[in-house]
Design a protein around this motif. Sequence first.
Motif, PDB file in Angstrom:
ATOM      1  N   UNK A1203       0.808  -1.222   0.000  1.00 16.44           N
ATOM      2  CA  UNK A1203       0.000   0.000   0.000  1.00 16.44           C
ATOM      3  C   UNK A1203       0.846   1.279   0.000  1.00 16.44           C
ATOM      4  N   UNK A1204       2.015   1.180   0.569  1.00 17.89           N
ATOM      5  CA  UNK A1204       2.837   2.373   0.693  1.00 17.89           C
ATOM      6  C   UNK A1204       4.251   2.112   0.175  1.00 17.89           C
ATOM      7  N   UNK A1205       4.958   3.215  -0.022  1.00 16.88           N
ATOM      8  CA  UNK A1205       6.353   3.125  -0.452  1.00 16.88           C
ATOM      9  C   UNK A1205       7.154   4.148   0.325  1.00 16.88           C
ATOM     10  N   UNK A1206       8.361   3.746   0.749  1.00 13.92           N
ATOM     11  CA  UNK A1206       9.255   4.657   1.437  1.00 13.92           C
ATOM     12  C   UNK A1206      10.361   5.055   0.477  1.00 13.92           C
ATOM     13  N   UNK A1219       0.594   4.559  -2.384  1.00 17.67           N
ATOM     14  CA  UNK A1219       0.748   4.152  -3.785  1.00 17.67           C
ATOM     15  C   UNK A1219      -0.504   4.420  -4.600  1.00 17.67           C
ATOM     16  N   UNK A1220      -1.658   4.282  -3.970  1.00 21.48           N
ATOM     17  CA  UNK A1220      -2.906   4.457  -4.724  1.00 21.48           C
ATOM     18  C   UNK A1220      -3.099   5.911  -5.155  1.00 21.48           C
ATOM     19  N   UNK A1221      -2.834   6.822  -4.242  1.00 23.94           N
ATOM     20  CA  UNK A1221      -3.084   8.231  -4.553  1.00 23.94           C
ATOM     21  C   UNK A1221      -1.829   8.977  -4.991  1.00 23.94           C
ATOM     22  N   UNK A1239      14.477   1.595   4.655  1.00 25.46           N
ATOM     23  CA  UNK A1239      13.800   0.314   4.501  1.00 25.46           C
ATOM     24  C   UNK A1239      12.780   0.117   5.611  1.00 25.46           C
ATOM     25  N   UNK A1240      11.607  -0.424   5.217  1.00 24.98           N
ATOM     26  CA  UNK A1240      10.607  -0.821   6.201  1.00 24.98           C
ATOM     27  C   UNK A1240      11.093  -2.037   6.980  1.00 24.98           C
ATOM     28  N   UNK A1241      10.667  -2.126   8.239  1.00 23.93           N
ATOM     29  CA  UNK A1241      10.865  -3.369   8.980  1.00 23.93           C
ATOM     30  C   UNK A1241       9.898  -4.409   8.413  1.00 23.93           C
TER      31      UNK A1241
END
Length: 1426
Positions: A1203-1206, A1219-1221, A1239-1241
């Motif tokens: 759903x998300x990106x860092x 990511x959607x919007x 980086x995400x955990x």
Amino acid sequence: MKKAEEFNLVVSEDKDFFVKQSKTHHRFHNIKLYVPKHDVYVEMQATLKNFTTLEGYTVIENPKLSHLFYELIRAWKPSDSKEEELKQSSDDTLAKINDIICEWINEKEIKKIASRYKAHSEIGILKPPQLNHHHHHIIIIIQMKWKPLGMHLLNWPHLCKAIYVILFEYYKKWIIGDKHPATRADVALMLQEARRREIREDATVSQAISTYIPLQANNYPHIDGTSNDAYDCHQHVMEFLKKDSQHREVMVLQGKSGSGKSLFCRFLEKTLWEDYSNGLTKIMPIFISLPKYYNAQNERKLISQALQSKQIGDDDMIDIIRESISFVFIFDCFDEIFDTYNKHSHDDNERYFFERFDLGQWNAKVIVTCRSNALNEEDSKATLIRSTPMYSTSVVYLWPFSTRQMHLFVEKFVKLTKKNKSNANWTPQQYIKTLEKYPSLHKMVEEPFFLWIILSVLPSLIERHSIGTVISKAQVYEAFNEQWIDIHVQNICTKLAELRVQTNPKKMKLSLQKYCEDLAFEMFLQGHQVAIESSLEFEMDSTEDSKESQQDILEITDSKSETLPKMHEHWQQYFKGDSIAKCVLRRIGDNQYTFLHKSCQEYFAAHKIIKNIIEWKPIMSSIGNEEYQRQFGTCVQMSYLNQKLLNDEIAIIQFIAERVHEKQSSFSHLQSRLFRIIESSKANDHVCIAAANAATILNSARANIHHQTWDNIKIPHAILDHAFLEGTDFTNANLEHVSFVQALLKKANFQNASMNQAFFGEYANIGGHKNVVTAAEFSPDGKTIVSSSWDRNIRLWDAMSGQEIRAISGHEHFVTRTHFSPNGRTIISCSEDQTIRIWEVASGQEIRKFVGHDGPVTEAKFSSDSSKIVSCAFDQTIRLWDVQSGRELKKLEGHSSFVAGVQFSPDGRTIVSCSDDQTIRIWDATTGVELRRLEGHTTSVTAVQLSSDGQVIISCSFDQTIRLWDAFTGKEIQRFEGHTGPVTDAQMSPDNQMVVSGSWDRSIRVWHIASGREVQRLEGHVGGIRTVQFSLDSRTILSCSDDATIRRWDVISRRDIQKMEGHSNVITNAQFSSNGATIVTCSFDQTIRLWDVASGREIQKCEGHSHYITAIHFSPDASMLVSCSADKTIRLWDIQSGSECKRFEGHNGIVTAAQFTPDGQTIVSSSWDRTIKIWDVASGQTLKTIEGHSDGVRGVQVSSDGRTVVSCSDDKTIRIWDLASGLEIKRFEGHANIVTKAQFSPDGRSIISCSFDQTIILWDVNTGKELKKFEGHSNVVRSVQYSPHSSIIVSCSDDRTIRLWDIASGLEIYQFEKFTDYLTTAQFSPDGRNIVSCSWDQTIRLWDIAFGVESNHVETATSQNLLDGRDLLSSSASTSTQSLKVLSVKLKWQGGMQNCGLSMIDSFWKDVRGLDQQQELVVKQRGGIL
């Protein structure tokens, strides 16, 4: 009789008149004349006046010569029947000629004889060999000073032609002999018949010619990834043969094993004969297989022996042929005779093949083929390649098949198999599609022979190996040779069945396999590729009496004799009985046999060695390791591996090495037993050959030979080039003659080892300067080196020993450059003290000072006659000075920034300069007028040089390129790219064939001018390179560096036992596949490579990007890869085939990261264009562009839920996006410099980041707050990653360390030993047990990590505390009194070739025996401890 004159008759009543005085050599006739007046008849003898030698009557020219011949014939008293026959034939010939002259035979018959006439210009009558020996019965011809037979046609063309025919037929039969050629036409016919006979006897060649595809070639070797700019090899060779030259013309044709060299030569021979027959050329081709004809004891007779084998006369006749005919000698397979050839060389003056084969006696052009890299460069130059005023040698390199060539070959192969009714149901498309499914075969099918054998066994290969499986070359040969033997077994069984002989096909197959292995190994031992069957061996008998012996035809004698028999006896054991076993061999001549291809012999020899190793069994099955080793060690001495060093048999080494990692159970013990062979040498001096071979093979296989306990081993002559030997114990070892070129010997222990003649491949640094060395140059005679430095000194060094001869001081600031005068007696230097000075070499005294520049002087050089000096400086001027007076002659102005380099042209008429203003300029040395300006570099031009002929200019620049320019037109003619830092110097080799360059990237690179390709890289300096120079013979390169050292580099290439797997430039990224079985890496070398985690072997390579690759990522199902690059593209790759599937374009800057979303349907990318883009995988279209960062985006990562990106950026921030919007959700600020990674955990609750500020920060995703900061790195932190269960993070940095951190405590729990170069990435495996690291040294390393817990700071030693990645999280959370601890870190393997040169950091060399003074210095300089 008085009237006879009217009839032009000479008559006599005396019957003995003609005979007695021998006044004529023509037939005379009895004539009866009736005298009516007296009514009487008068008998007399008469001959025509035109054909007599009677003095006073003859009207012919040179009557005495003609008479002498006739008299000799009459006076000749034959001594035997042969001479009597010759005399009779001579009389008969004279009679026939007289019959024609006197027209005693009718005109029709004369015309019939005349119809056999062929002009000398057409057939080329050869001089008789008797002329060389002055035989008495042919002395008359000598006196005539031999002229080819011929007559003026005058008024009687038919008579003259008929006489010519009679004379020629007599000459051919009785003077030359029916078995010898009398004309050039005869020689041509005999040679062509010999060729047809050879082709008929060698069915392999006959079949191969039917599938021949024209080959491509170039003047330089093919390098993977190069554009296909090759030329047609056949056309190029034909142009070479047509070219007129005053030199001895030689062409060396090089190509890899299986590249089609021999077949090309046969095809060339065929087309040359066609041209000869059609009158298009007068040169005759002769194909000479060197393994077949070469005799070390009689090298000068090589051509004669080859011609005699083709039934072209004896030595006398061959001498005549040599004087009369022009040839093309096509020598094939020089590499196969080289070892024997080289053993008979006493010094370099006796090594050149042209002279050794006495080719200067022939009017011939020469073509010789040789396997690429079979000879090292030094051997190649000494034996094959020599360009002097007498010899002109060109080298042509065969290039691999293009895709089109491969398809054409497949089509021809299919037609042939249908004709032979084998694999007839396969279409070309089936073959091609099947090959596409096996990437490991792609490289092999580029060579014609390998393509042929792969196509031959492809149907059976796919039954053994599933799609995408890695198939080794050894496995291909195993299938092919098995099929080859099966075919012959079937044929033998069929023929014997016709004789009602019972056969056992299975036993026959095993016997034939053993026969091939034994013979191949014998060929290896003897160094000969051709086995000779004794002519006394009886032929196969089909009678009933022979049937019993035929039952035993396949009882092959083993070749285990301890002492080698004489050469002619070596092969007898392989041709005993009816020798049906030889049917599997290739017959290349009378009683001469070889294998189908040299590679087949190499495979069988390797297989025999392997079987001997793996089939050994202990006396008892259940014994301890010590007893097992003892029993095994007793057999090693008699093993085949202990018979002869394999160092010159690279193919055999590689065939065995491929089996080391074989997954088949039959080869599972090979690697361990090779180690046991080395181990056995500790207690047995007589197994050192086997031990050395084992070490060489393990190194070739890139087995893990680091941290080995190899004390007391004996491996003299082993090849450990590029070996990774970190931590290996060589205490008391015998390492004499061992080669350690570019080996990594970090922490290896060599205490008390014997190292006589050990080879490091590097010279000791020349050290003595206290600061940056700004220049280093060889003297004109190559015996001395001069250098300058920021320490304000100039120093002279002995080029051989590296010892300082003299230090010269006087400059008041940094010395920027120094050069020898053309005669080597003086030195010129320039300095930031704004002066130029000349110094005497012998005394070191200053001779003259030149003052005038208004800024630091950057360069000063002599003119070719040493009468003038040209200099340049920061004052933007170029100045000319008179050497004698020291007076300034002229000032040249025009550059708009400081001038970095300047040089006179060879003739002194012009000057070339380069400048920080990005231009190169050519000036008139007399007037000072600018003649031409060369523009193209995009930043400061650092150096410029003219070629020795003044026609080409070479320049280099801060733009990281080297460029060649036409000095007359100013056009750029070549560009060299590859350096990753500013290029500070570039020089052409003395022969104008190569370029050497040095850069701030600390590398020295050698480039081939014609191709523009890098051919060698030399690394080892720890500072930027200042200057580089070739030695006069181009064998050595001299460099100096900011590290205050001068180095000499040997640029002679060596035969490499390892396949060049791995990246050739900085590795930028690495990632594990989801199952942990594969690692993918990408690099500045524009390639993507996949590695097998278990073995460390490279299993796939993807190529296509046009610039360096920044990142790589597996698709969720691990079937695809996505990559991104500085070429601004993102590309999708099929892992199985290695082919590009799709390309995504849209970014306007370097793409820094690309990653699949968890569903695999979209890709997220980031770029220096400050954007993040989302792409649809199926269509390749951009779905969304996300903007917000104020500087380049360094990287992105998609959350586990997709759903998300860092993202992280040069703007020092980390941001999370929906990511959607495409909207920004959260921003993290806290780093003080560029953020390199975020980086995400695994659970998505936190983010870890690293930065140029040397810190790592842990962030809370929900609050955006900094949770923890990890400090300790002393340079840029390049990469950071969570362990699979979020308890540990791994980081790597430009401080050359990898560190492990406990997240809970924030403490560093382990630091890897310092690396030799910068690190780019460090990543955990999916199970957390391994870490993969990549470095600027071009290596990839896999580490095994064992964790434990520590309670109250006391380590618990129970086994339950040996935790893997799955336990880390629970263990860490269970109690606050426990903390994680790294119990051990072990290097499992290293992939790729390290580029840091010979590394000896912390290696131990106490009491080592055999090192010379220079080698001890090398050890000290490379970090060893003496």
